[in-house]
Design a protein around this motif. Structure first.
Motif, PDB file in Angstrom:
ATOM      1  N   MET A 206      58.121  47.632  57.411  1.00 43.92           N
ATOM      2  CA  MET A 206      57.247  48.807  57.334  1.00 43.92           C
ATOM      3  C   MET A 206      56.684  48.948  55.931  1.00 43.92           C
ATOM      4  N   SER A 207      57.625  48.866  55.002  1.00 48.07           N
ATOM      5  CA  SER A 207      57.227  49.007  53.609  1.00 48.07           C
ATOM      6  C   SER A 207      56.279  47.877  53.203  1.00 48.07           C
ATOM      7  N   PHE A 208      56.646  46.703  53.663  1.00 41.56           N
ATOM      8  CA  PHE A 208      55.843  45.517  53.316  1.00 41.56           C
ATOM      9  C   PHE A 208      54.413  45.662  53.832  1.00 41.56           C
ATOM     10  N   THR A 209      54.302  46.065  55.086  1.00 49.03           N
ATOM     11  CA  THR A 209      52.987  46.218  55.688  1.00 49.03           C
ATOM     12  C   THR A 209      52.187  47.258  54.933  1.00 49.03           C
ATOM     13  N   GLN A 210      52.863  48.318  54.665  1.00 49.36           N
ATOM     14  CA  GLN A 210      52.186  49.417  53.986  1.00 49.36           C
ATOM     15  C   GLN A 210      51.675  48.977  52.624  1.00 49.36           C
ATOM     16  N   ASN A 211      52.591  48.365  51.872  1.00 50.86           N
ATOM     17  CA  ASN A 211      52.232  47.970  50.517  1.00 50.86           C
ATOM     18  C   ASN A 211      51.197  46.860  50.495  1.00 50.86           C
ATOM     19  N   LEU A 212      51.326  45.966  51.472  1.00 57.65           N
ATOM     20  CA  LEU A 212      50.350  44.871  51.545  1.00 57.65           C
ATOM     21  C   LEU A 212      48.971  45.425  51.866  1.00 57.65           C
ATOM     22  N   GLY A 213      48.949  46.358  52.794  1.00 55.64           N
ATOM     23  CA  GLY A 213      47.673  46.987  53.156  1.00 55.64           C
ATOM     24  C   GLY A 213      47.046  47.654  51.954  1.00 55.64           C
ATOM     25  N   ARG A 214      47.910  48.314  51.201  1.00 57.64           N
ATOM     26  CA  ARG A 214      47.396  48.990  50.020  1.00 57.64           C
ATOM     27  C   ARG A 214      46.865  47.957  49.031  1.00 57.64           C
ATOM     28  N   PHE A 215      47.609  46.875  48.929  1.00 56.65           N
ATOM     29  CA  PHE A 215      47.214  45.817  47.982  1.00 56.65           C
ATOM     30  C   PHE A 215      45.862  45.204  48.392  1.00 56.65           C
ATOM     31  N   GLU A 216      45.741  44.936  49.662  1.00 59.17           N
ATOM     32  CA  GLU A 216      44.479  44.345  50.137  1.00 59.17           C
ATOM     33  C   GLU A 216      43.324  45.295  49.897  1.00 59.17           C
ATOM     34  N   GLU A 217      43.604  46.553  50.110  1.00 60.05           N
ATOM     35  CA  GLU A 217      42.587  47.580  49.888  1.00 60.05           C
ATOM     36  C   GLU A 217      42.123  47.536  48.441  1.00 60.05           C
ATOM     37  N   ASP A 218      43.131  47.501  47.553  1.00 60.42           N
ATOM     38  CA  ASP A 218      42.819  47.467  46.124  1.00 60.42           C
ATOM     39  C   ASP A 218      42.024  46.222  45.778  1.00 60.42           C
ATOM     40  N   MET A 219      42.461  45.139  46.399  1.00 61.68           N
ATOM     41  CA  MET A 219      41.804  43.869  46.098  1.00 61.68           C
ATOM     42  C   MET A 219      40.338  43.912  46.526  1.00 61.68           C
ATOM     43  N   ARG A 220      40.124  44.464  47.686  1.00 60.72           N
ATOM     44  CA  ARG A 220      38.748  44.559  48.178  1.00 60.72           C
ATOM     45  C   ARG A 220      37.901  45.426  47.262  1.00 60.72           C
ATOM     46  N   THR A 221      38.512  46.486  46.827  1.00 60.95           N
ATOM     47  CA  THR A 221      37.801  47.368  45.908  1.00 60.95           C
ATOM     48  C   THR A 221      37.408  46.598  44.663  1.00 60.95           C
ATOM     49  N   LEU A 222      38.378  45.834  44.180  1.00 60.43           N
ATOM     50  CA  LEU A 222      38.113  45.047  42.973  1.00 60.43           C
ATOM     51  C   LEU A 222      36.972  44.066  43.218  1.00 60.43           C
ATOM     52  N   ARG A 223      36.971  43.509  44.422  1.00 61.15           N
ATOM     53  CA  ARG A 223      35.933  42.519  44.698  1.00 61.15           C
ATOM     54  C   ARG A 223      34.556  43.176  44.768  1.00 61.15           C
ATOM     55  N   GLU A 224      34.550  44.371  45.284  1.00 56.97           N
ATOM     56  CA  GLU A 224      33.271  45.071  45.383  1.00 56.97           C
ATOM     57  C   GLU A 224      32.674  45.337  44.015  1.00 56.97           C
ATOM     58  N   ARG A 226      32.408  43.319  41.746  1.00 51.29           N
ATOM     59  CA  ARG A 226      32.148  42.044  41.076  1.00 51.29           C
ATOM     60  C   ARG A 226      30.795  41.985  40.379  1.00 51.29           C
ATOM     61  N   ASN A 227      29.917  42.882  40.771  1.00 50.61           N
ATOM     62  CA  ASN A 227      28.620  42.841  40.094  1.00 50.61           C
ATOM     63  C   ASN A 227      28.590  43.730  38.862  1.00 50.61           C
ATOM     64  N   GLN A 228      29.727  44.416  38.619  1.00 50.43           N
ATOM     65  CA  GLN A 228      29.759  45.250  37.421  1.00 50.43           C
ATOM     66  C   GLN A 228      29.984  44.374  36.200  1.00 50.43           C
ATOM     67  N   PRO A 229      29.515  44.850  35.057  1.00 47.29           N
ATOM     68  CA  PRO A 229      29.506  43.985  33.862  1.00 47.29           C
ATOM     69  C   PRO A 229      30.884  43.445  33.478  1.00 47.29           C
ATOM     70  N   GLY A 230      31.887  44.266  33.513  1.00 46.71           N
ATOM     71  CA  GLY A 230      33.156  43.797  32.949  1.00 46.71           C
ATOM     72  C   GLY A 230      34.005  42.982  33.893  1.00 46.71           C
ATOM     73  N   TRP A 231      33.519  42.731  35.029  1.00 47.99           N
ATOM     74  CA  TRP A 231      34.345  42.067  36.058  1.00 47.99           C
ATOM     75  C   TRP A 231      34.594  40.615  35.665  1.00 47.99           C
ATOM     76  N   SER A 232      35.779  40.164  35.947  1.00 47.15           N
ATOM     77  CA  SER A 232      36.071  38.776  35.602  1.00 47.15           C
ATOM     78  C   SER A 232      36.625  38.075  36.826  1.00 47.15           C
ATOM     79  N   PHE A 233      36.102  36.927  37.050  1.00 50.42           N
ATOM     80  CA  PHE A 233      36.542  36.163  38.214  1.00 50.42           C
ATOM     81  C   PHE A 233      38.005  35.773  38.084  1.00 50.42           C
TER      82      PHE A 233
END
Lengths: 1282, 169
Positions: A206-224, A226-233
């Motif tokens: 349960m915890s894993f799913t929850q945290n993973l979901g949160r992580f993926e969410e964060d990751m997606r946000t970070l990817r979005e 990517r066109n901002q100036p300070g973003w680093s691949f």
């Protein structure tokens, strides 16, 4: 005591002594942390079974975003709780993330609980809450030992648990678990243990799913962002890779790979955007010059060195790509998809080359080649490492691309570093080698001990020329073998060709040749002209080095005619040939000539005969004009152009009968199909089908068709295997086929021809006798011969010699006898020249005189022109001599002769007679013309010709235009002779002066003409009748020999040149012996005859002449008989026959009468008749025969017997035909009885009947009619409608 | 878009081949020729299943460092134009012969080579290029004066190919 359960990567594992559970890669490990004080006592005892049993049962993992649920095994790493472990805000590390916090306690004492444990728990909970973690569980471990120890102040167990629940889990009752006696083996303890495990798994997941979901969410946000100036691949890379690690730990390789693929695609997109001008800032770090090209490293699961570089943002493009591919490769191998690795590797390498170019990364020349080479080999090694040999062999198609790529790169490195040239590397090249080797850095630890590492290979290959050669050849041959094994022949050929280039650079043309040949064959067979040209050029170079003169010249010839080359190159190759040709003649003249195929030099386009029939007689020249299209770029002087011809023996002489070339649409012109003018490769085009229709007609009726069909005439060419043997007609294949020259064949020559580029026309002429087939064409330039081995289609010509021929044929349809007729004499001179004074000698025949005139016109003609001339005819007694005008050979001399055929007057044939020249002259045979029944006469004569010692027989057929018939007419004793002359020809004639004469000119006889007209026109198919009255004074001669003569002339001719016509005939027994007179009389008492009632026929036979005469006429046999038996009487037989079926004879219809010998003796006979019809009925016929009774010796004379029998039979037959006439049948029988009565005892006692010759019996009542009235019976009405 | 366009006959000889940088023509010839290996391999591997489809785009099959080669092969259904000339009748008879004689269906291959550096090229663009090429080729085949098997010299076809190449640069 608090324990926290976290996930941590192995590398950050802390002091807890839990071993890693799963092998290579990053193992999913759970660490346990506990308070140091109590850790060893409680947790250590539980740790091992916990860690072991937790991953034993799979759990279903339901995932967000509609991804399919999966069964996973959870493994955990237990770490002692520390406050620092709790994730700070913004911490993206998933691997070190504590998923579940567990508080272990074995406290069973309320006091203790209240005193310390509760506070401890409170603090723990506070800490957790502070960090927003809601994933915790409290485990209360109950041990029976503890219970026993504190029996007194023990609270009921439940109460403590209730207390804890009450204190901490106000909402979540399931967050507190009781574990009773975990180390005991009782069923109760096991139950609680498994329940605990289940709970633990559920909560953990349960915890894993929850945290993973949160992580993926964060990751997606970070990817979005990517066109901002300070973003680093690189930062993002680390985040997403975290996710990939997690999936990998969960053994979800598919998902892990997906993360890397996403990263890959993202990066690729950025590079592409960079190329399109949209540069991201962070890409700058990847654009820095590359200093190291160590190649891929696939042996480590994670190349931490490179990962650090990426994390620091200092990785180069190649390092990033290498790391990424390395991870992908690892995952793909986990996934058992090694072949995808090879495919991706090739794509990656191609892609990297492009990306480096796009990003304008500066790199040392050759460095990229090194990198690609190393990478290819590394991938191949990695694949070899995880597959067995059989698998590798089955999947060569996946690996061969890498082999070829590596080969290619090594080759370019070799060229770059001067390792290919014969002299070895220059200093510049050596420097470059050193630089390149420097970029390779040190060998990685993984491969130091491997002998065959890519690193070692490259280093060795670059170190020396020999080593390079060894490695390059090894790789090339491997690639060629692999390509060949999987049937990619074209690729194999291409590598082979580059191998050949290599050998050529090394100065080893022998090795190169076979590779070039293979490649060339492949290109030629598939018709790729540009590669053909290119390869052929290399081939020429190779052959020149090898000193294969003939092959080199052939290749040069092909190249000189190759339109793909520039004019300069073509001229160069053409000059090569010419130089060779001239030089050889200068130095050593005795060398055999080099024979090359003509098709590279020139094409035979067309062949034309003059004259067009391709048939000439000897003495005239036959011209053959060849149209050759020279493919050479310059004019080539030929010493000689020769066409060899083959004399056809089996054909024999055709004597000018044309055939062959004339059947073609353009007479005398043969067009040759142009080979290879289109793009069709020889194998595809092949020989065209030669089809011909066949029809099978039945022999009986040519209109019936039995079968029809098509036959292919050149199956042997069409069905031939294409690949095995190159056809000799296609010499532009790799190696020149040996061209065989026909030796000793007859040649048509044409010397010193200069063949200009393009179409040339060359004329040959031939005069030799015979039928020839053109076989070969050979052009000679100095020592070089260009030979066209076969000329197809077959071309023939004929030079013939003809004997003189003399023919005589009628000018008109038929020659008529008796009239002067013209015949055409045609003399075909053939090879003979008619000189002045030559004459034809014709033997004269009496029956066919030649109507001579001293001269007559003649024509001398040729196929083209006509001349007039005159010839002279001299006639002597026996010979007619015709002197001919001078005539050149192979001309026709024509003139006309007038001849007359005498009509033979008598049908009797005379004896054979000898001609004047001693030859037996056969009587002209007469026969009937099939169409109009004209009697024909064959006249033969013989002609002596000046060109021959034998005389020529000549036959002419004449037809007699007339047919004559004669007949004797009687009126009682008076006699008339009628002659009928029928014109059977198609011509009208005038007829005059008809005469009839007796041959013996008896004085007592007088023939008085009753014809009035002196001249008559007898039209075609009509007849003229002439009648003469015969009078005689004394005895009539027994035999009259008469001659009918008349004069006739053709009605169309004006001049009345009447020609005589004679007809001889003979009449015998002219005198009338008996006269028969018949009368029909009605029944007694009646005036007229009535049908159906009997009436009487009375006939009287009277002898008119003396019987003596009659006796003489009869045969000796009869004579004897009459003398012995009854001197003065003759027996006659009469017969009443009615052919018109209007009479019925009652009683005897025939009978014998014995006539007395004296004149005027009379005999009367009565016969009863009944008419069947009413009307004027003609009298029935009355016939009288001579009756010859059977003689004693007649039986021994079979001849007469047969004759008698026939007569009897003929008599018997008649009534049988007419069944109704019973009366006559009966009477017949009576005749028999008469005969049989006398000669019963004889074996064949047959009497004989002999008819009288016409005129001997005169019937007075011939043609009489009698009126018959209808019968009186009223009841029958008879109507006759005629 | 494309740097080289080739039409390859059933017997693997080029019916038409044109490339844009003329100086590299030879290299393109080699490339296209070698790519036939892959085309043949693909055709024989997929075999009958592919014969049912109408257009047979084989996808990117033969990438090299510099170029991407997109081959496609197709089955051409020859049909007789309504107006027939005597020449044509002859040709068709000949053709039918080959068809029934030893090859069941005629496989003409199209190969498009694109520059690898041209990254904007998408798969469906390649597809549409093939479709255009196919249509134009069909027009060529319909020409009653065209001999099946001869090299294509049609101006219309040429200009269409040029258009596809110009688009690139």
């Amino acid at each position: 005591m608090g324990y926290s359960l976290t996930y941590q990567p192995l590398t950050t594992q802390e002091k807890v002594g839990s071993g890693s559970l799963v092998g290579d890669g990053v193992p999913p490990v759970m660490s346990v942390s506990s308070k140091p004080v109590l850790f060893s006592a409680l947790f250590t005892s539980l740790y091992t079974p916990l860690a072991q049993q937790l991953p034993r049962e799979p759990m279903e993992w339901r995932r967000s975003c509609g991804r399919a649920p999966k069964m996973i095994h959870l493994e955990a790493n237990f770490v002692q709780f520390k406050e620092e472990l709790l994730p700070k805000e913004g911490n993206k590390a998933l691997l070190t993330f504590p998923f579940l916090h567990i508080y272990w306690t074995d406290c069973c004492d309320t006091e203790v609980y209240k005193a310390s444990v509760r506070d401890n728990m409170m603090r723990w909970q506070g800490n957790l809450r502070l960090h927003g973690s809601a994933d915790w569980v409290i485990v209360v471990v109950e041990t029976s030992d503890a219970k026993k120890k504190n029996k007194t102040n023990i609270l009921p167990r439940s109460s403590l648990v209730d207390k804890i629940r009450n204190d901490f889990c106000n909402k979540h009752n399931d967050r507190c678990v009781v574990l009773s006696d975990p180390l005991k083996n009782s069923s109760r303890s096991q139950e609680s243990w498994s329940a605990f495990l289940l709970k633990l798994r559920t909560l953990l997941l349960m915890s894993f799913t929850q945290n993973l979901g949160r992580f993926e969410e964060d990751m997606r946000t970070l990817r979005e962002k990517r066109n901002q100036p300070g973003w680093s691949f690189c930062d993002y890379f680390m985040v997403q890779e975290e996710l990939a690690f997690v999936f990998e730990m969960l053994q979800q390789f598919e998902d892990a790979l997906l993360q890397y693929d996403e990263l890959d695609a993202l990066f690729t997109q950025y590079v592409l955007n960079f190329g399109a001008g949209d540069a991201a800032n962070w890409l700058g770090s990847f654009c820095s010059p590359v200093k190291s090209w160590t190649g891929l490293l696939l042996r480590r699961p994670i190349d931490m060195e490179k990962r650090d570089g990426i994390q620091r943002g200092q990785a180069s493009l190649l390092e990033l790509r290498s790391y990424l591919f390395c991870r992908q490769c690892t995952l793909l191998i986990f996934l058992q998809r090694p072949w995808e690795v090879t495919q991706r590797a090739l794509e990656l390498l191609h892609n990297c080359v492009q990306e480096l170019c796009l990003l304008e990364v500066s790199m040392m020349e050759g460095a990229l080649d090194c990198w690609v080479f190393l990478s290819c080999l590394e991938v191949l090694h990695r694949i070899e490492g995880c597959c067995d040999q059989a698998q590798l062999e089955a999947n060569v198609s996946h690996t061969v691309g890498l082999w070829a790529y590596a080969t290619d790169k090594l080759k370019s490195l070799g060229y770059m570093c001067g390792l290919v040239s014969e002299k070895g590397p220059l200093s510049l090249e050596l420097n470059r080698t050193v630089d390149l080797l420097a970029g390779l850095e040190d060998e990685k630890a993984e491969t130091v001990h491997s002998l065959q590492s890519p690193y070692k290979k490259l280093k060795e290959a670059l170190s020396s020329v020999e080593a390079f050669e060894r490695h390059y050849l090894e790789l090339s041959h491997a690639a060629v073998e692999m390509y060949t094994a999987i049937g990619r022949m074209r690729s194999a050929r291409l590598i082979g060709k580059s191998l050949a280039e290599f050998y050529m650079r090394k100065g080893d043309p022998e090795q190169a040749e076979s590779f070039l040949q293979n490649a060339l064959r492949s290109y030629v067979s598939e018709g790729w002209s540009l590669p053909v040209t290119h390869t052929r050029k290399q081939m020429a170079e190779c052959q020149k080095l090898l000193g294969k003169t003939e092959n080199y010249l052939q290749t040069s010839a092909l190249l000189a005619g190759d339109a793909n080359l520039t004019n300069e190159e073509r001229i160069h190759f053409c000059q090569e040939i010419l130089t060779f040709a001239n030089q050889s003649t200068d130095s050593k003249g005795k060398q055999p000539k080099v024979a090359l195929s003509m098709s590279s030099f020139a094409q035979l386009k067309q062949l034309q005969f003059r004259p067009a029939t391709a048939t000439v007689h000897s003495g005239t020249a036959l011209q053959v004009e060849l149209c050759l299209r020279s493919l050479m770029p310059v004019a080539v002087p030929l010493e000689q152009l020769a066409a060899s011809v083959h004399l056809n023996l089996e054909q024999g002489e055709t004597n000018g009968k044309t055939r062959g070339p004339q059947r073609r649409p353009y007479p005398g012109t043969v067009l040759f199909p142009l080979g290879n003018s289109s793009a069709m490769p020889p194998s595809a085009a092949g020989p065209s089908l030669e089809l011909e229709e066949i029809q099978d007609r039945s022999s009986s009726d040519p209109r019936t068709l039995n079968s029809t069909g098509m036959v292919c005439k050149n199956t042997h060419l069409v069905m031939r295997r294409h690949d095995s043997s190159p056809s000799p007609d296609m010499p532009n294949l790799v190696s020149p086929v040996p061209v065989v020259m026909d030796d000793g064949a007859k040649m048509l020559m044409s010397g010193d021809v200069t063949v200009l580029p393009g179409n040339n026309s060359i004329v040959f002429s031939s005069q030799e006798l015979g039928t020839y087939t053109l076989r070969q064409l050979c052009a000679t330039v100095g020592q070089v011969q260009f030979v066209l081995p076969h000329i197809s289609p077959l071309v023939q010509y004929e030079v013939y010699s003809q004997e003189p021929q003399l023919t005589v044929e009628p000018l008109t349809d038929q020659l008529l006898a008796g009239l002067p007729q013209r015949a055409k004499v045609r003399l075909q001179t053939g090879h003979y020249t008619v000189k002045k004074g030559d004459a034809l000698q014709l033997t004269n025949i009496d029956s066919m005189p030649i109507l001579t005139s001293s001269s007559c016109p003649a024509t001398i003609l040729n196929s083209t022109r006509v001349d007039e001339s005159v010839l002279f005819i001299q006639s002597s007694d026996k010979v007619t001599s015709i002197s001919l005008p001078p005539t050149p050979p192979y001309h026709t001399l024509e003139f006309q002769l007038e001849v007359l055929c005498v009509i033979p007057s008598d049908p009797v044939r005379p004896e054979n007679q000898r001609l004047t020249n001693g030859e037996i002259h056969y009587r002209p045979r007469s026969y009937s013309h099939p169409d109009n029944h004209m009697a024909a006469i064959n006249q033969r004569m013989s002609v002596d010709c000046p060109w021959s010692i034998y005389s020529t027989p000549i036959s002419l057929t004449f037809y007699i235009p007339f047919k004559a018939k004669h007949s004797l007419l009687s009126a009682g004793n008076r006699k008339y002779i009628q002659v009928c002359l029928q014109n059977v020809s198609d011509v009208n004639f005038h007829l005059m002066d008809q005469r009839l004469t007796e041959k013996h000119h008896e004085s007592s006889l007088e023939l008085q003409s009753l014809n009035t007209k002196a001249q008559q026109l007898v039209c075609s198919k009509q007849s003229v009748y002439c009648v003469w009255d015969v009078r005689w004074k004394e005895n009539m001669p027994v035999c009259l020999q008469c001659v009918f003569s008349a004069s006739f002339s053709s009605a169309s001719e004006e001049v009345s040149a009447f020609k005589p016509y004679h007809y001889e005939f003979q009449l015998e027994r002219v005198t009338t012996l008996y006269s028969v007179r018949a009368e029909i009389m009605p029944a007694a008492g009646q005036q007229n005859c009535h049908s159906g009632s009997l009436c009487g026929l009375e006939m009287s036979i009277t002898r008119l002449a003396e019987p003596d005469d009659d006796e003489e006429d009869g045969g000796t046999e009869e004579k004897g008989q009459t003398e012995t038996e009854e001197v003065c009487s003759t027996k006659l037989m009469y017969e009443v026959v009615d052919y018109s079926s209007s009479w019925v004879v009652y009683g005897r219809s025939s009978g014998l009468v014995s006539m007395p010998a004296d004149a005027n003796a009379n005999h009367r006979v009565q016969v009863e008749l009944m008419p069947l019809f009413a009307g004027h009925l003609p009298f029935p016929d009355i016939k009288v025969f001579k009756y010859l009774p059977p003689s004693a010796n007649s039986a021994s004379q079979p001849d007469t017997d047969g004759c008698v029998e026939n007569d009897i039979l003929s008599l018997m037959d008649r009534p049988l035909d007419d069944q109704g006439d019973t009366a006559s049948f009966c009477s017949q029988g009576s005749v028999h009885s008469v005969g049989s009565g006398e000669q019963q005892s004889r074996v064949l006692p047959m009497p004989r009947l002999e008819p009288f010759s016409p005129g001997q019996v005169f019937n007075h009542s011939q043609g009489c009619q009698v009126l018959v009235l209808p019968s009186t019976d009223d009841h029958v009405l008879e109507i006759n409608a005629t | 878009m494309a740097v080289c366009i080739a039409v390859i006959a059933k017997e693997n000889y080029p019916l038409y081949i044109r490339s844009v940088p003329v100086q590299n023509e030879l290299k393109f010839h080699y490339t296209v020729h070698t790519s036939l290996d892959v085309v043949e391999e693909k055709i024989s591997a997929v075999g009958k299943a592919m014969a049912d489809q109408r257009e047979l785009y084989l996808g990117l099959l033969y990438p090299t460092e510099d170029y991407k080669v997109y081959p496609s092969h197709m089955i051409i259904v020859y049909y007789t134009p309504v107006c027939m000339f005597f020449i044509l009748i002859e040709n068709i008879l000949l053709y039918r012969h080959t068809r029934y004689g030893y090859v069941t269906n005629s496989k003409v291959k199209f190969v498009i080579v694109a520059d690898s550096s041209n990254t904007s090229l998408r798969d469906n663009e390649i597809r549409s290029m093939f479709r255009k090429l196919h249509n134009s080729f069909t027009d060529v085949m319909c020409n009653p004066f065209y001999n099946p098997g001869d090299t294509i010299q049609s101006k219309a076809f040429d200009s269409m190919v040029s258009a596809m190449m110009v688009q690139a640069s």
